[in-house]
Enzyme design. Structure first.
Site, PDB file in Angstrom:
ATOM      1  N   HIS A  58       0.837  -1.219   0.000  1.00 22.62           N
ATOM      2  CA  HIS A  58       0.000   0.000   0.000  1.00 22.62           C
ATOM      3  C   HIS A  58       0.866   1.262   0.000  1.00 22.62           C
ATOM      4  O   HIS A  58       1.490   1.600   1.004  1.00 22.62           O
ATOM      5  CB  HIS A  58      -0.914   0.010   1.229  1.00 22.62           C
ATOM      6  N   HIS A  60       1.263   5.446  -1.940  1.00 19.93           N
ATOM      7  CA  HIS A  60       0.714   6.512  -2.796  1.00 19.93           C
ATOM      8  C   HIS A  60       1.881   7.144  -3.543  1.00 19.93           C
ATOM      9  O   HIS A  60       2.536   8.053  -3.034  1.00 19.93           O
ATOM     10  CB  HIS A  60      -0.022   7.557  -1.956  1.00 19.93           C
ATOM     11  N   GLN A 153      -9.758   9.629  -4.509  1.00 19.71           N
ATOM     12  CA  GLN A 153      -9.355  10.298  -3.252  1.00 19.71           C
ATOM     13  C   GLN A 153     -10.479  11.141  -2.632  1.00 19.71           C
ATOM     14  O   GLN A 153     -10.681  11.146  -1.425  1.00 19.71           O
ATOM     15  CB  GLN A 153      -8.135  11.185  -3.540  1.00 19.71           C
ATOM     16  N   HIS A 211      -9.474   1.854   0.516  1.00 26.07           N
ATOM     17  CA  HIS A 211      -9.248   2.545   1.779  1.00 26.07           C
ATOM     18  C   HIS A 211     -10.554   2.372   2.547  1.00 26.07           C
ATOM     19  O   HIS A 211     -11.618   2.753   2.057  1.00 26.07           O
ATOM     20  CB  HIS A 211      -8.984   4.024   1.546  1.00 26.07           C
ATOM     21  N   GLU A 214     -10.819   4.361   7.568  1.00 25.96           N
ATOM     22  CA  GLU A 214      -9.586   4.999   8.054  1.00 25.96           C
ATOM     23  C   GLU A 214      -9.963   6.185   8.937  1.00 25.96           C
ATOM     24  O   GLU A 214      -9.888   7.347   8.530  1.00 25.96           O
ATOM     25  CB  GLU A 214      -8.682   5.444   6.896  1.00 25.96           C
ATOM     26  N   ASP A 310       2.458   3.297   2.804  1.00 21.76           N
ATOM     27  CA  ASP A 310       1.395   4.284   2.608  1.00 21.76           C
ATOM     28  C   ASP A 310       1.939   5.598   2.041  1.00 21.76           C
ATOM     29  O   ASP A 310       1.673   5.934   0.895  1.00 21.76           O
ATOM     30  CB  ASP A 310       0.625   4.516   3.909  1.00 21.76           C
ATOM     31  N   TRP A 316       1.208  13.970   4.450  1.00 20.56           N
ATOM     32  CA  TRP A 316       0.667  13.167   5.547  1.00 20.56           C
ATOM     33  C   TRP A 316       1.733  12.509   6.407  1.00 20.56           C
ATOM     34  O   TRP A 316       1.466  12.075   7.512  1.00 20.56           O
ATOM     35  CB  TRP A 316      -0.291  12.100   5.004  1.00 20.56           C
TER      36      TRP A 316
END
Ligand code: FE2
Length: 424
Positions: A58, A60, A153, A211, A214, A310, A316
């Protein structure tokens, strides 16, 4: 017969004595204490540990290495991260996304990751990142397997043209259907998004990775719907729930109902300890919740769990080198999984369990598998997690594609040099 590559003096899982690994035409031919054939290239593993390559379940890639653009996340929260990403989006260029993503894949290879599942935002009208990552997948295919997930997203129902854009991304060649039900406007719309997206995956014969839940909301239970749709549509084993952080806060009785259903559906769970330890519990006063899925209990229920990094240096998460051993090192602490067998299970989460999640073929160190492996400056899985050591050789289809020198400290306290080796 002349081998392409012979590795000697290798420590591998399940073998007490050192072994040799013979590679020919991109495959592992034999693993045995002594192999008589000559080889074009021989690597002496010097007793160090040889593992199948690491897998990130996982990531991005479209946001990676964008930290500080256009500004830093001062609060460290998910919401400020989303705001910063929104500010950067209008100025993104294909060249900049590609440069950052490619750099990250070089880091991945150096750390021994030879397969990555990356989500790519499909809620941007231009689908710029989709184009870029598809191009990168083609360019890097001989070196790393890149699976792409169509990830809405901003919500597939909540965002303008969300479903049409996601379908277009799939038409362009994106591999999996993604989703973000907890970000849709209502719980009902979240459910509806799961139904529509799973039906789409079923029609197109694709896997699903959403996702899911979360948040720290104990009532966010989209995993139940995802499990139900998986079974209703016959997608068993082909669906993954990513993050699942609300599971930390769920009612314990409810979990006793949920887990057997997830096991029946062959649900794959993907835990992201680095990022969710950072983002979850931010609204809590003390005590602050950890906000990770219940990994030991999921494994005990027979559910496949793998791990993801991630984010790497983006709005983030400000840290990381894309080292999957760092991910499970955090997992060992945050999930209370420091027992010897638990550490072995964590290691499986970035190797064999991850290969199952990604549905990779010919993975492992057995004869017939792809000749893909990593030689680490350590002697066991547990030591790999403790040390996060140098990846001495990263081998893809029988060829060395990355090397890192052995690291040792040289101490001199006035009595001459002493080499310090952190291996047992
Ligand atoms: Fe994610």
């Amino acid at each position: 017969m002349v081998l392409d590559l012979l590795i000697i003096n290798a420590t591998i899982c399940g073998q007490k004595d050192l072994v040799q690994i013979a590679c020919k035409e991109g495959k592992i031919l034999e693993v045995a204490p002594k192999i008589e054939s000559s080889a074009k290239e021989t690597i002496d593993a010097k007793g160090f540990f040889v593992s199948p390559p690491f897998i990130d379940s996982h990531l991005h890639l479209d946001t990676t290495l964008s930290m500080g653009m256009p500004r830093f996340n001062r609060t460290g929260t998910l919401l400020e991260g989303i705001r910063i990403w929104g500010e950067l989006k209008p100025s993104l260029t294909p060249e900049a996304i590609k440069e950052r993503a490619k750099k990250l894949l070089y880091w991945s290879i150096a750390k021994g990751n030879l397969a990555v599942r990356s989500h790519v935002d499909t809620t941007d009208e231009s689908l710029m990142a989709v184009n870029v990552l598809l191009e990168l997948r083609r360019e890097m295919k001989d070196f790393i397997d890149l699976q792409l997930v169509a990830f809405p997203q901003d919500g597939v129902l909540r965002s303008k043209n969300g479903m049409a854009l996601l379908k277009r991304a799939l038409d362009m060649g994106v591999d999996l259907v993604g989703g973000i039900p907890h970000f849709e406007r209502t719980m009902d719309q979240g459910k509806e998004s799961i139904r529509l997206l799973c039906e789409l995956a079923e029609q197109r014969g694709l896997m699903v990775d959403m996702h899911c839940d979360e948040s720290d909301d104990p009532h966010s239970r989209h995993i139940e719907t995802l499990t139900h749709e998986t079974q209703r549509l016959g997608l068993e084993g082909r669906v993954a729930g990513s993050h699942l952080t609300s599971m930390h806060s769920m009612d314990n009785y409810y979990v006793t109902k949920l887990f057997p259903l997830m096991a029946e559906a062959g649900m794959n769970c993907i835990c992201n300890p680095l990022v969710n330890m950072n983002l979850q519990g931010r609204h809590d006063a003390y005590p602050k919740r950890r906000g990770l899925m219940r990994v030991p209990e999921l494994l005990a229920a027979g559910i496949n769990v793998s791990f993801g990094h991630d984010d790497v240096m983006d709005p983030w998460y400000p840290m990381g080198t894309h080292d999957m051993l760092e991910v499970v090192h955090m997992g060992a602490h945050a999930l209370h999984m420091t027992g010897v067998d638990q550490q072995a299970a964590l290691f499986d989460g970035i190797t064999f369990n991850a290969a199952k999640t990604l549905n990779l073929e010919n993975y492992g160190l057995a004869p017939g598998c792809n000749a893909d492996m990593v030689i680490l400056q350590a002697s066991s899985r547990q030591e790999c997690i403790r040390l996060r050591p140098a990846r001495l050789f990263v081998i893809r289809r029988g060829k060395v594609i990355s090397r890192t020198p052995e690291t040792r400290a040289i101490i001199n306290l006035g009595f001459g040099d002493t080499n310090i080796d952190f291996c047992l």
